[in-house]
Motif scaffolding. Structure first.
Motif, short mmCIF file in Angstrom:
data_model
loop_
_atom_site.label_atom_id
_atom_site.label_comp_id
_atom_site.label_asym_id
_atom_site.label_seq_id
_atom_site.Cartn_x
_atom_site.Cartn_y
_atom_site.Cartn_z
N ASN A 40 1.13 -1.29 -0.13
CA ASN A 40 -0.34 0.20 -0.21
C ASN A 40 0.94 1.29 0.03
O ASN A 40 0.67 2.29 -0.57
CB ASN A 40 -1.23 0.29 1.31
CG ASN A 40 -1.69 1.26 0.82
OD1 ASN A 40 -1.78 1.98 2.35
ND2 ASN A 40 -2.90 1.86 0.82
N ILE A 41 1.68 1.14 0.86
CA ILE A 41 2.99 2.52 1.00
C ILE A 41 3.21 1.83 -0.74
O ILE A 41 3.77 3.70 -1.00
CB ILE A 41 4.13 2.18 1.65
CG1 ILE A 41 3.52 2.04 3.06
CG2 ILE A 41 5.13 2.95 1.39
CD1 ILE A 41 3.99 1.68 4.53
N LEU A 42 4.34 1.31 -0.94
CA LEU A 42 4.73 1.84 -2.85
C LEU A 42 3.93 2.01 -3.81
O LEU A 42 3.86 2.48 -4.50
CB LEU A 42 5.75 0.47 -2.85
CG LEU A 42 6.73 0.06 -1.75
CD1 LEU A 42 7.10 -1.26 -2.33
CD2 LEU A 42 7.33 0.70 -1.48
N TYR A 43 2.20 1.09 -3.52
CA TYR A 43 2.00 1.46 -4.94
C TYR A 43 0.46 1.93 -4.84
O TYR A 43 -0.71 1.52 -4.74
CB TYR A 43 1.64 0.01 -5.61
CG TYR A 43 3.81 -0.06 -5.74
CD1 TYR A 43 3.81 -0.73 -7.29
CD2 TYR A 43 3.59 -1.88 -4.97
CE1 TYR A 43 4.70 -0.64 -7.29
CE2 TYR A 43 4.94 -2.07 -5.37
CZ TYR A 43 5.48 -1.30 -6.28
OH TYR A 43 6.48 -1.83 -6.34
N PRO A 44 0.31 3.28 -3.97
CA PRO A 44 -1.11 4.07 -3.57
C PRO A 44 -2.23 3.64 -4.33
O PRO A 44 -3.12 3.19 -3.80
CB PRO A 44 -0.66 4.99 -2.83
CG PRO A 44 0.43 5.60 -3.28
CD PRO A 44 1.17 4.22 -3.52
N ARG A 45 -1.83 3.49 -5.57
CA ARG A 45 -3.45 3.97 -6.91
C ARG A 45 -3.45 2.25 -7.04
O ARG A 45 -4.62 2.28 -7.37
CB ARG A 45 -2.08 4.21 -7.72
CG ARG A 45 -2.07 6.10 -7.29
CD ARG A 45 -1.77 6.41 -8.33
NE ARG A 45 -1.43 8.87 -8.37
CZ ARG A 45 -1.03 9.26 -9.46
NH1 ARG A 45 -0.77 8.87 -10.29
NH2 ARG A 45 -0.35 10.33 -8.87
N GLU A 46 -2.18 1.38 -7.39
CA GLU A 46 -2.52 0.37 -7.35
C GLU A 46 -3.31 -0.79 -6.51
O GLU A 46 -3.79 -1.59 -6.43
CB GLU A 46 -1.08 -0.46 -8.01
CG GLU A 46 -0.06 0.39 -9.38
CD GLU A 46 0.18 1.15 -9.19
OE1 GLU A 46 0.59 2.18 -10.10
OE2 GLU A 46 -0.05 1.95 -7.85
N TYR A 47 -2.59 -0.55 -5.34
CA TYR A 47 -3.58 -1.16 -4.01
C TYR A 47 -3.93 -0.36 -2.76
O TYR A 47 -3.53 0.30 -2.01
CB TYR A 47 -2.21 -1.58 -3.98
CG TYR A 47 -2.43 -3.10 -2.64
CD1 TYR A 47 -3.44 -3.78 -3.45
CD2 TYR A 47 -1.92 -3.32 -1.06
CE1 TYR A 47 -3.57 -4.65 -1.82
CE2 TYR A 47 -2.69 -3.66 -0.36
CZ TYR A 47 -3.74 -5.17 -1.25
OH TYR A 47 -3.54 -6.24 -0.05
N LYS A 48 -5.18 -0.26 -3.24
CA LYS A 48 -5.95 0.44 -2.28
C LYS A 48 -6.91 0.29 -1.78
O LYS A 48 -7.94 0.04 -1.57
CB LYS A 48 -6.71 1.66 -3.12
CG LYS A 48 -6.59 2.92 -4.39
CD LYS A 48 -7.54 3.10 -4.81
CE LYS A 48 -6.69 4.13 -6.33
NZ LYS A 48 -8.10 5.07 -7.45
N ILE A 49 -6.35 0.13 0.02
CA ILE A 49 -6.33 -0.34 1.20
C ILE A 49 -6.80 0.01 2.05
O ILE A 49 -6.01 1.28 1.90
CB ILE A 49 -6.03 -1.63 1.16
CG1 ILE A 49 -4.37 -1.85 1.77
CG2 ILE A 49 -6.42 -3.29 -0.12
CD1 ILE A 49 -3.73 -2.73 2.53
N ASP A 50 -7.85 -0.04 3.15
CA ASP A 50 -8.04 1.14 3.79
C ASP A 50 -7.08 0.15 5.35
O ASP A 50 -7.38 -1.50 5.51
CB ASP A 50 -9.51 0.82 4.92
CG ASP A 50 -9.72 1.12 6.62
OD1 ASP A 50 -8.48 1.94 6.56
OD2 ASP A 50 -10.52 1.92 6.53
N ILE A 51 -5.48 0.75 5.26
CA ILE A 51 -4.42 -0.51 6.05
C ILE A 51 -5.22 -0.47 7.59
O ILE A 51 -4.30 -1.45 8.36
CB ILE A 51 -2.95 -0.04 5.69
CG1 ILE A 51 -2.04 -0.47 6.31
CG2 ILE A 51 -3.26 1.67 6.74
CD1 ILE A 51 -2.29 -2.39 5.72
N VAL A 52 -5.48 0.74 8.03
CA VAL A 52 -6.29 0.40 9.41
C VAL A 52 -7.50 -0.25 9.90
O VAL A 52 -7.67 -1.58 10.03
CB VAL A 52 -7.08 1.51 9.80
CG1 VAL A 52 -7.28 1.29 11.06
CG2 VAL A 52 -6.51 2.52 10.03
#
Length: 350
Positions: A312-324
């Motif tokens: 999610n950090i490296l690819y915020p556009r390609e891997y859009k998740i709510d990390i919380v």
């Protein structure tokens, strides 16, 4: 009271039957399995207590069933106690049998009387005869769980479920691991190598220790694009390769992930580090570490969540998740801990 010959024969026959019954029961209360190194091992049944004398094995047991633990490999830190049930907090600290870290207290281990030992290995084929002989002296059955890479964790969970007769539980954990690995692989494979950000892994309070790209300590970097800037061959398991700030500046990483909060807290104010692109652009991230590190030291089952966090950090556009939300779900499933959204934010963004 007197007994005739027939009465004595009946008593003798009854006694023999009782002895046979005990022997049969003892035979039933044991089973033979094949461990992950291909060894045939006879185990007591049921297994009520076990000890895993390495960080890898000990930590994974927290996710399988911590009530089975006969002791701890390390003391639980005060700030981490809220993640563990009270009985686990009260367990004796036994330590590690082999390798780095606190040496095991054999007297405490024998007093804890585990039914089995769960050994951890990173090699599926080799068996260390010296280790085998040392373990046999403890007169406690032992099995090997083997994980040569994070990709083996789904199978490790299934194996532990079979050994401990917790198949339903471990199937859930195995499936989660497998789905996560496949999901991240799919995301990364869709991104051209040239568009993957380069990463520097900063260890130590000065941020000037790191790992070679082939180290077990940076496996998550390989899984998320293999753009670790420090390309070299690992000379030993310990790692902590020293580099200079000048070298980091030459690397010009797009992203820095940091182990130590001391380094993270000062890096943005340090004029020298402002020469690094990742610092100038605010792309320095502190690795979450409660109750276990999400990335490394030791590289435990928590890396499954760390894999989502890093992708999610490296690819915020390609891997859009709510990390919380993802992390709350993970803690609920793997650790049996219910954290509020705010509590989880404190873990991720301390």
């Amino acid at each position: 009271m007197t007994f005739n010959k027939k009465s004595i024969q009946i008593i003798a026959a009854t006694a023999l039957l009782l002895v046979l019954s005990v022997c049969i029961a003892a035979a039933v209360e044991a089973r033979t399995i094949t461990d992950m190194k291909g060894r045939r091992v006879t185990l007591p049944d049921p297994i009520r207590k076990l000890y895993a004398p390495s960080p890898y094995g000990s930590y994974i047991m927290y996710s399988v069933d911590p009530s089975l633990l006969a002791g701890l490999i390390f003391p639980i830190k005060e700030e981490d106690k809220k993640y563990f049930p009270q009985p686990v907090q009260s367990l004796p600290v036994i330590g590690s049998l082999f390798g780095q870290g606190q040496a095991a207290n054999i007297e405490v281990l024998l007093k804890a009387r585990p039914d089995i030992l769960v050994m951890w290995s990173t090699d599926k084929s080799a068996i260390n005869q010296k280790t085998e002989e040392s373990l046999k002296k403890l007169h406690t059955p032992f099995v090997y769980a083997v994980a040569e890479s994070l990709a083996d964790y789904p199978d490790v969970y299934l194996f532990l479920g079979k050994v401990l007769q917790r198949e339903k539980r471990t199937k859930q954990l195995s499936l989660y691991c497998r789905k996560t690995l496949e999901e991240i692989k799919g995301v990364v494979n869709r991104i051209p190598v040239g568009k993957r950000p380069s990463v520097y892994y900063a260890e130590g309070v000065d941020g000037l220790s790191t790992e070679c790209n082939d180290s077990i300590h940076v496996e998550l970097l390989r899984l998320t694009g293999d753009k670790d800037v420090h390309r070299c061959h690992t000379s030993n398991h310990k790692g902590f390769e020293k580099v200079s700030l000048e070298q980091v500046i030459l690397y010009q990483p797009d992203v820095i992930i940091a182990q130590e909060k001391v380094f993270f807290d000062k890096v943005f104010q340090d004029p020298a580090w402002r020469n690094v692109q990742a610092v100038r652009e605010g792309r320095v991230y502190l690795i979450p570490r409660h109750p276990f590190n999400w990335f490394d030291r030791p590289p435990s089952f928590m890396r499954i969540l760390g894999l989502k966090w890093l992708t999610n950090i490296l690819y915020p556009r390609e891997y859009k998740i709510d990390i919380v939300k993802e992390a709350r779900d993970f803690y609920r499933l793997f650790l049996g801990v219910e954290l509020s959204a705010e509590e989880m934010r404190q873990v991720i963004y301390p």
